[in-house]
Design an enzyme around this catalytic site. Sequence first.
Site, mmCIF file in Angstrom:
data_model
loop_
_atom_site.group_PDB
_atom_site.id
_atom_site.type_symbol
_atom_site.label_atom_id
_atom_site.label_comp_id
_atom_site.label_asym_id
_atom_site.label_seq_id
_atom_site.Cartn_x
_atom_site.Cartn_y
_atom_site.Cartn_z
ATOM 1 C CG HIS A 175 -3.258 3.648 2.076
ATOM 2 N ND1 HIS A 175 -3.749 3.298 0.634
ATOM 3 C CD2 HIS A 175 -3.178 2.874 2.748
ATOM 4 C CE1 HIS A 175 -4.146 1.996 0.879
ATOM 5 N NE2 HIS A 175 -3.780 1.811 2.132
ATOM 6 C CB CYS B 230 -1.063 0.050 1.251
ATOM 7 S SG CYS B 230 -2.264 -1.380 1.247
ATOM 8 C CG ASN C 275 -6.591 -0.585 1.022
ATOM 9 O OD1 ASN C 275 -5.813 0.106 0.181
ATOM 10 N ND2 ASN C 275 -6.198 -0.903 2.486
#
Length: 323
Positions: free
Chosen positions: A250, A114, A280
Amino acid sequence: MTIRAVVAGVGHYLPERIVPNSAFEDTLDTSDEWIRSRSGIERRHFAAEGETTSQLAAKAAQAALKDAGLAPDDVDAIIVATSTADLTFPSAATMVQDQIGMTRGFAFDVQAVCAGFIFALSNANAMIISGQARRVMVIGAETFSRIMDWTDRGTCVLFGDGAGALILEAAEGAGTSDDRGILATDLNSDGRFRDLLYVDGGVSTQTTGHLRMQGKEVFRHAVEKLADTAHKALDKAGLSGADVDWIVPHQANLRIIKATAQRMQVPMERVIVTVQDHGNTSAASIPLALSVGKAEGRIKPGDLVVTEAIGGGLAWGAVVIRW
């Protein structure tokens, strides 16, 4: 004279299939309310059968080129941040290079889960200020739907697929925090925490594997480490939270986003949030949010933007950009 890596264009692409939270209610002990209350996610996009990460990335790349008014061969390099590349090799970046018709330069992948886009952006910045490249396209692209365990309600409802791209180009600056472009970066990792977020398969084990996560522990580390890395990057640029126009974090979990903003003393009105629509998307989430923020007229030239992310490794970092 100081060389800065300045944003020339952004773009993104999302697969056509939209999956609302309610889609999980027939197969899992979950509900729309349960997912929203714990993550802020309302829906996500899943790639179609046969639709690959490099294809998503190429469409985002084309959107960024259009936004910048550039042709593919105006770009010197492509860096793709991904944990879900089409093949073990070659890199997704070389596949994007081919799909967009870029016949020069070089391309490679970065894998920091990520946090991948932050690591790729830092690499692109270094190449530009060193003179190795004049224009670099940085792409975050993922198809995390391919590595979900659809029986694990703690993970499979959280992730989505998508891609975002950003083009950096060399420009002269005065060497102050008023310059446009990347002003500072901060990168970190700590392999002792690998078991908190990982995929239980890979090439050397000859298995594909599924994503595994210790959610409470990841949450705890995320809130602490994201605020810390953002402050470190701002300190390097000679700036503080009060100077920030936008945090573009993020997009993992709305509670993490809110807690990080609070620690940075930045109001949520100055945070770009897309997690409700995309879930996500790992390395794709920051460039996706940057592209959406610009398209909606929120991120404007001269704005100070802080991006930060944490992912498996654990790996985390932040970048400070004057738009």
